[in-house]
Write an enzyme that holds these catalytic residues in place. Sequence first.
Site, PDB file in Angstrom:
ATOM      1  CE  LYS A 170      -7.103   8.559   5.756  1.00 18.08           C
ATOM      2  NZ  LYS A 170      -6.805   7.319   5.144  1.00 18.08           N
ATOM      3  CG  HIS A 226      -1.717   1.477   1.413  1.00 24.16           C
ATOM      4  ND1 HIS A 226      -2.619   1.641   0.481  1.00 24.16           N
ATOM      5  CD2 HIS A 226      -1.561   2.276   2.420  1.00 24.16           C
ATOM      6  CE1 HIS A 226      -3.099   2.799   0.951  1.00 24.16           C
ATOM      7  NE2 HIS A 226      -2.569   3.323   2.115  1.00 24.16           N
TER       8      HIS A 226
END
Lengths: 426, 426
Positions: free
Chosen positions: B262, B142
Amino acid sequence: MVIKANDPNRKSWLNVEKDSDFPIQNIPFGVFLTRDDIITIGTRIGNYAIDLGALHQLGYFSEIPLTDDIFLQDTLNDFIADGRITWRLVRNRIAEIFDSNNSILKDNEEHKDRIIFTMEEVEMQLPVTIGDYTDFYASKEHATNVGSIFRDPENALMPNWLHIPIGYHGRSSSIIPSGTPIKRPNGQTKPKGADNPIFGPSKLVDFELEMAFITTDVNKLGETIKLEEAEDYIFGLVLFNDWSARDIQGWEYAPLGPFLGKSFASTISPWILTLDALEPFRTASPEQNPTPLPYLQQSGNRSLDIKLQASLLPENGDETKVTESNFKYMYWTMAQQLTHHTSNGCNVRAGDMMGSGTISGPTKESYGSMLELTWAGKNPITLNDGSERKFINDNDTVILRGYCENNTVRIGFGDCSGKMVPASIK
Amino acid sequence: MVIKANDPNRKSWLNVEKDSDFPIQNIPFGVFLTRDDIITIGTRIGNYAIDLGALHQLGYFSEIPLTDDIFLQDTLNDFIADGRITWRLVRNRIAEIFDSNNSILKDNEEHKDRIIFTMEEVEMQLPVTIGDYTDFYASKEHATNVGSIFRDPENALMPNWLHIPIGYHGRSSSIIPSGTPIKRPNGQTKPKGADNPIFGPSKLVDFELEMAFITTDVNKLGETIKLEEAEDYIFGLVLFNDWSARDIQGWEYAPLGPFLGKSFASTISPWILTLDALEPFRTASPEQNPTPLPYLQQSGNRSLDIKLQASLLPENGDETKVTESNFKYMYWTMAQQLTHHTSNGCNVRAGDMMGSGTISGPTKESYGSMLELTWAGKNPITLNDGSERKFINDNDTVILRGYCENNTVRIGFGDCSGKMVPASIK
């Protein structure tokens, strides 16, 4: 509702020394352990700690709708959740009880004995259980200084800085009250020129001169607030030392921001001064250019004139004041910070804390960290005892102070202090 | 102490369908609202929710030292704080009570009526009050993908990445249980080529396929732990969707990391699977080169073989599986993450949560976010209904699933799902 507690002409029957941070116009809120080992919520006048749990049990708040145990708690969260009308009623009532013209408590020795302590008899605790803690980066001078030191003086501010009150999530668990020693953190650092990182005690521990505000319940998840109402949700303010290990921070922070360089400890002053008490010290905010997007536009005096300072106290030495700054230097106001924080629907709860970020002023004498004051160690500070500091040494105590004053009243926060003790040997 | 609850030969007298995530070897912990509107702590076998508060009141845990109200709470925090020995005693005892050879409860209709509900009769809640939430960035694939997309494919990993389990503090207040709708966040973004930012609904909402672990009380402020003991402090794991608004994140994140991109919502699965239950599925961790610093060196099987997947469910459509990954792909293990987190003396408490970061595998089919799966929108995914997705559309539901299996047992987490609903109009 009139904030009667702010009446500048009021005097208390409790003695308040000249230049005390805690005249009867202050009436801050805190949590302390009494000489009988009971934890209670209290306030302070002069050098006296006042047990609000006992005051309430003895019926002094009978005209205010409060639950029986609201002050018999080890945290202010429930009281903060009661909201601004309740805070005002309680502050106004405390001002009445301790007014020099009111003898109801003054003449009741038995009650006074249960309610009033000297500050030496109590031990201040963390005043609030902090759910989420956010730290902003709201001083233009600080952001410019840091950008100049670490990146490029010609492009010191990031392109987003003038548009967004930049902030990040911090660690709640390691927020401690003034007086708690701080152990020098161990961590990974990468010395200049080294091929690989090492693990050991931080060599560059710094203070950050900040303030922080504590909120009541603001919004549910998915809801937002308007800037004009943001201040209604601010309970009050504390001084805040956001201890920072610059060498740990420097190696770890890309690309996700500060982490272990900050989370070893963050110190707050133990008395929360209400936004109501600070109301007389409102002042104009810095001009914002470019004009922020509409959701962040503000009018009126959204800043507070709070004089700030930081001192260094070496072991067996005396204090040296190393900086003087002011909360009014913040480019982004608390109202803008809180509005921005909820703009994506993020819910903010009673007891959440938002730090200002280091508050640096326009001159070298007003920078809010050793990093800026010594320009990353290039220009050490000479203390009164002749010793030099680039950063914080073991057994140094850092003391933050802050107060407001006008022609008639001075109110302040008391000390926000912490002593750096040596690292554990790994 | 033997983990009798993991006995692969055990069967329950409660019906467990083939391929259920919840055989009697699972025994996860959660919090639910019963048909009588009572909040209780419970477990699950097959499609049945079991009220541990009622079990305890009826004396089934009389041989285990537990406080009377330990399960009659709206959060698992106190039970988690009781520590690993207690968790094991309780799981082992539940396995006994529901064992097909044990008829004590099986034959008591009155007790069964008070203790056992179908899953349709209960409403799952957030299982734990999360004090601090930290998100790591522990998948090398990632981090490499993101570095390649946003920076430089030749230098995709930051220089610190192979030395530190990189992490950052996240927002606790907006962590929600599976099933809670998520409102598309508004926020500041700066469209490509624009001179100035705009404010409005995010156009690039993404999921992140993660897992998260929940800790018990680990250490006091200033103390550290050794890697070998770190897993003793891990209560269990959940699936975790760290929803991300890529356009908000991209504009705000320099230099202090992710914030409002987020904090609008983070979804966890409602059942916490204990580390004990996952014990049979330990597997080798990826080789680490360079060797980490001594405080992060580990031996033994520190990873878990948990099969993970994410599906997209459009309104009025059917599910399309968009990725299959595995928790074992994480480069930095949970033990390394927790050890690193305390290495500076930061205290970690019962109920704190640590996310893994997006778990991407080595192939394109195993990437853990739309950002990577569509390579920032360049290669849209075609769903089963023929529609295309670069990111998440309004009224799409994202469902994460995860399970372990060997020759005899399969245990899983159930669904971690959330539906994206349209933004509020500003």
